[in-house]
Design a protein around this motif. Structure first.
Motif, short mmCIF file in Angstrom:
data_model
loop_
_atom_site.label_atom_id
_atom_site.label_comp_id
_atom_site.label_asym_id
_atom_site.label_seq_id
_atom_site.Cartn_x
_atom_site.Cartn_y
_atom_site.Cartn_z
N HIS A 128 13.81 5.99 8.29
CA HIS A 128 12.63 4.76 8.91
C HIS A 128 11.55 5.75 9.13
N THR A 129 10.23 5.41 8.61
CA THR A 129 8.98 6.12 8.73
C THR A 129 8.54 5.42 8.82
N GLN A 130 6.65 6.03 9.54
CA GLN A 130 5.92 4.76 9.36
C GLN A 130 4.77 4.76 8.41
N THR A 131 5.06 5.00 7.07
CA THR A 131 4.89 4.75 6.00
C THR A 131 6.34 4.35 4.64
N GLY A 132 7.07 4.28 5.26
CA GLY A 132 8.80 3.74 4.18
C GLY A 132 9.29 4.24 4.41
N PRO A 133 10.82 4.00 3.88
CA PRO A 133 11.97 4.63 4.15
C PRO A 133 12.06 5.92 2.70
N PHE A 134 12.25 6.78 3.28
CA PHE A 134 12.95 8.49 3.08
C PHE A 134 14.23 8.06 2.47
N THR A 135 14.86 8.27 1.62
CA THR A 135 16.18 7.68 1.56
C THR A 135 17.01 8.81 0.51
N LEU A 136 17.94 9.65 0.95
CA LEU A 136 18.87 10.03 0.25
C LEU A 136 20.20 9.90 -0.09
N VAL A 137 20.34 9.39 -1.50
CA VAL A 137 21.42 9.29 -1.91
C VAL A 137 22.42 10.17 -2.21
N LEU A 192 1.95 14.25 -2.60
CA LEU A 192 3.61 15.25 -2.69
C LEU A 192 3.37 15.85 -4.22
N LEU A 193 2.59 14.85 -5.30
CA LEU A 193 2.97 15.15 -6.48
C LEU A 193 2.17 16.61 -6.64
N PRO A 223 0.65 -1.44 -0.31
CA PRO A 223 -0.26 0.18 -0.21
C PRO A 223 0.90 1.17 -0.11
N GLN A 224 1.62 1.30 -0.79
CA GLN A 224 3.02 2.41 -1.06
C GLN A 224 3.48 2.86 -2.10
N VAL A 225 3.60 3.81 -1.98
CA VAL A 225 4.19 4.92 -3.41
C VAL A 225 5.36 5.04 -3.41
N ALA A 226 7.07 4.53 -4.63
CA ALA A 226 7.51 5.71 -4.01
C ALA A 226 7.93 7.05 -5.29
N VAL A 227 8.48 7.90 -4.61
CA VAL A 227 8.12 9.49 -4.87
C VAL A 227 10.16 9.29 -5.41
N VAL A 228 10.24 9.82 -6.45
CA VAL A 228 11.37 9.51 -6.96
C VAL A 228 11.76 11.42 -7.59
N MET A 239 24.14 17.30 -4.43
CA MET A 239 23.37 16.60 -5.71
C MET A 239 22.83 15.28 -4.57
N CYS A 240 21.48 15.39 -4.59
CA CYS A 240 20.92 13.55 -4.16
C CYS A 240 20.02 13.04 -4.56
N SER A 241 19.42 11.84 -4.47
CA SER A 241 18.69 11.44 -5.19
C SER A 241 17.60 11.36 -3.74
N ILE A 242 16.50 11.63 -4.10
CA ILE A 242 16.23 11.37 -2.90
C ILE A 242 14.53 9.83 -3.90
N VAL A 243 14.38 9.25 -2.89
CA VAL A 243 13.22 7.88 -2.47
C VAL A 243 12.42 8.63 -1.54
N CYS A 244 11.20 8.90 -1.57
CA CYS A 244 9.98 9.25 -0.68
C CYS A 244 9.00 7.85 -0.83
N VAL A 245 8.95 7.31 -0.30
CA VAL A 245 8.08 5.50 0.07
C VAL A 245 6.71 6.29 1.07
N GLU A 246 5.76 6.60 0.40
CA GLU A 246 4.63 7.27 0.94
C GLU A 246 3.61 6.16 0.39
N THR A 247 2.52 6.43 1.94
CA THR A 247 1.13 6.09 0.93
C THR A 247 0.26 6.92 -0.44
N GLU A 248 -0.74 5.74 -1.02
CA GLU A 248 -1.29 6.22 -2.10
C GLU A 248 -1.32 7.75 -1.61
N GLU A 249 -1.81 8.43 -0.98
CA GLU A 249 -2.60 9.22 -0.54
C GLU A 249 -1.41 10.52 -0.40
#
Length: 399
Positions: free
Chosen positions: A207-216, A237-238, A185-190, A222-232
Motif C-alpha cells: 500500500h503506497t501513497q499513490t495506490g497499491p503496488f501488487t505482485l501476483v 515509469l513508461l 487521479p491514478q493510472v495502473a501500469v501493468v 514469474m509474477c504479474s505486476i500492477v503498479c498504481v501511480e499518479t499520471e505523472e
C-alpha cells in the motif's frame, strides 16, 4: 458434434466477447437454453492476468474449461499486505493464509490470453451455442423479444439479451439505463516479470501513497505486476528503458523476490469506476463491466462478474422450471435483487480502500491502519475477511 439448427427466436442472445460474455454464453448453453453469442473473434495478445477465487474456479470447472488451464496458472496460497506509505500511522504487515480456512489455496492466477483462447475454442465447439463472429450494430427491444443486428450478419432474435459488451455498452445505452461513473487521479501500469527468487505462491500488495503496488504469482519464477501511480508517475515509469524500469520496480518491491526481468509489453490504464443504475431493462440483463467497474484492487473485478453469471444462470433455470418467461419483468427483477448488495459492497469497499491510500486526512489513515492491525491480530476477524473476500455473506461454505 454438429450444431443444431438455430430457431427463429433463441432463448438468449449474449453480446460481448470478453471473458464474462463467453463464460455466460457457455454456462447458459450448457443448461439447455438455445443461445447465440454475438462477439468478434478475441485477440490473444492481452498480457494482463486475472486472479480467480475458488467460487470462480468452480464455475470454470462446471463449463469444462478449468482442467485444461490449471497447468498454466499459479496457486495463490497466501495474500500479504504491507503498508508502504511512509506515513505517521502505518499498519503492521498482514498475511492471509488459505490454510486457516482449511483450503490448499485461495485460488489461481492466470494470463487473460490463455483463458480467453480456451473459452473461444470451447464456444466454437459447444453444440447448444451459435457463435456470430461480429460486433452488434444495433439492438431493438419489444414486448416479446430482443433483436440484435450484427454488422455483417442477419439479425438475432431472442427472449432475453445478456449485455456483456463492456463499459461503453450498446445494449445498455439502447435501453436508456443510466450509469454513475467516476475517475481517480491514478493510472495502473501493468506488466509481467521473471524474478530470481521463488514467489512461494504468495501474492503481495504494497500500500503506497499513490495506490497499491501488487505482485501476483504466475507459473515458475514469474509474477504479474500492477503498479498504481499518479499520471505523472506512470508517465515517468513508461518512459524508462526496460532494464531501468525493472530495477525501479524491484526497488519498490524491496527485492522480496530478487531481481526482475520484464517479459511482457508494458500496458497502462487510467483508473475509473462505473455502476449501472439498474441491472435490468426490457428483456435485458447486465453482467460484468457493463454493470460495474472499479480499480484492480483485491482481485474483485472478474470474480464479481462471474457471480453475476452464477446468479443469472440460477435465476433463469428456476424460471424455466416454473414455466415463467425468462425475459419477463418478475424474473429479471429477481436477478437484480440477488446481485445488488454484492455489487454495492464490493464497489464501496474497493473505493474506500483506494481513497484511504490517497487521502492526507489523518483520521482516515488511522482507521485504515487500525483495520489492518486488527485483521492481523484477531483470528476470527481475519478469517471472516478471508471468507468475505472470496464470497459475499459467507456464500462459500468453508470450514
Amino acid at each position: 458434434m454438429p450444431k443444431s439448427k438455430k430457431p427463429d427466436i433463441q432463448d438468449i442472445v449474449v453480446v460481448g466477447g470478453g471473458l464474462s460474455g463467453r463464460i455466460a454464453a457457455l454456462k447458459l448453453a450448457q443448461l439447455g437454453f438455445s443461445v447465440s453469442l454475438v462477439a468478434p473473434v478475441s485477440g490473444h495478445s492481452d498480457g494482463r492476468t486475472t486472479a480467480l477465487w475458488q467460487k470462480s474456479i468452480s464455475l470454470l470447472e462446471d463449463i469444462g474449461v478449468w482442467d485444461e488451464l490449471v497447468e498454466d496458472s499459479a496457486r495463490l496460497k497466501k495474500m500479504r499486505m504491507i503498508d508502504d506509505t511512509d506515513r505517521l500511522f502505518r499498519a503492521p504487515e498482514v498475511v492471509f493464509d488459505s490454510s486457516e480456512l482449511g483450503l490448499e489455496e485461495f485460488g489461481f492466477n492466470i494470463l487473460n490470453s490463455k483463458l480467453n483462447k480456451k473459452l473461444q475454442e470451447k464456444c466454437d465447439a459447444e453444440a447448444g451455442l451459435t457463435c456470430v463472429t461480429d460486433s452488434a450494430g444495433s439492438v431493438t427491444y419489444s414486448d416479446d423479444f430482443v433483436e440484435v443486428c450484427p454488422g455483417s450478419d442477419k439479425p438475432v432474435r431472442a427472449r432475453l439479451a445478456v449485455a456483456a459488451d463492456g463499459r461503453q455498452s450498446l445494449l445498455r445505452q439502447a435501453a436508456d439505463i443510466e450509469v454513475k461513473s467516476w475517475s481517480y487521479p491514478q493510472v495502473a501500469v501493468v506488466l509481467n516479470v521473471e524474478h530470481r527468487l521463488p514467489h512461494a505462491d504468495i501474492s503481495t500488495e504494497f500500500h503506497t501513497q499513490t495506490g497499491p503496488f501488487t505482485l501476483v504469482p504466475l507459473p515458475g519464477r514469474m509474477c504479474s505486476i500492477v503498479c498504481v501511480e499518479t499520471e505523472e508517475g506512470a508517465n515517468h515509469l513508461l518512459s524508462m528503458p526496460p532494464a531501468e524500469l525493472a530495477r525501479e520496480l524491484e526497488r519498490r518491491a524491496h527485492s522480496i523476490v530478487g531481481t526482475f526481468e520484464i517479459v511482457s509489453d508494458v500496458q497502462h490504464f487510467p483508473l475509473s469506476g462505473l455502476n449501472a443504475r439498474s441491472l435490468i431493462g426490457q428483456r435485458l440483463a447486465l453482467i460484468g463491466e457493463t454493470a460495474h467497474v472499479f480499480p484492480p484492487i483485491g482481485a474483485q473485478g472478474l470474480n464479481l462478474s462471474l457471480r453475476d453469471i452464477d446468479d443469472l444462470a440460477s435465476t433463469l433455470q428456476s424460471a424455466r422450471i416454473r414455466g415463467s418467461d425468462i425475459g419477463g419483468v418478475a424474473v429479471l427483477q429477481s436477478y437484480e435483487d440477488r446481485r445488488r448488495s454484492d455489487i454495492a459492497s464490493r464497489t464501496n469497499a474497493v473505493d474506500a480502500l483506494n481513497r484511504s491510500l490517497l487521502t492526507s486526512f489523518l483520521p482516515a489513515q488511522i482507521v485504515r491502519s487500525a483495520g489492518m492491525y486488527m485483521a492481523g491480530r484477531i483470528g476470527p476477524l481475519r478469517r471472516l475477511l478471508m471468507r468475505e473476500g472470496m464470497a459475499p455473506r459467507l456464500g462459500l461454505r468453508l470450514p
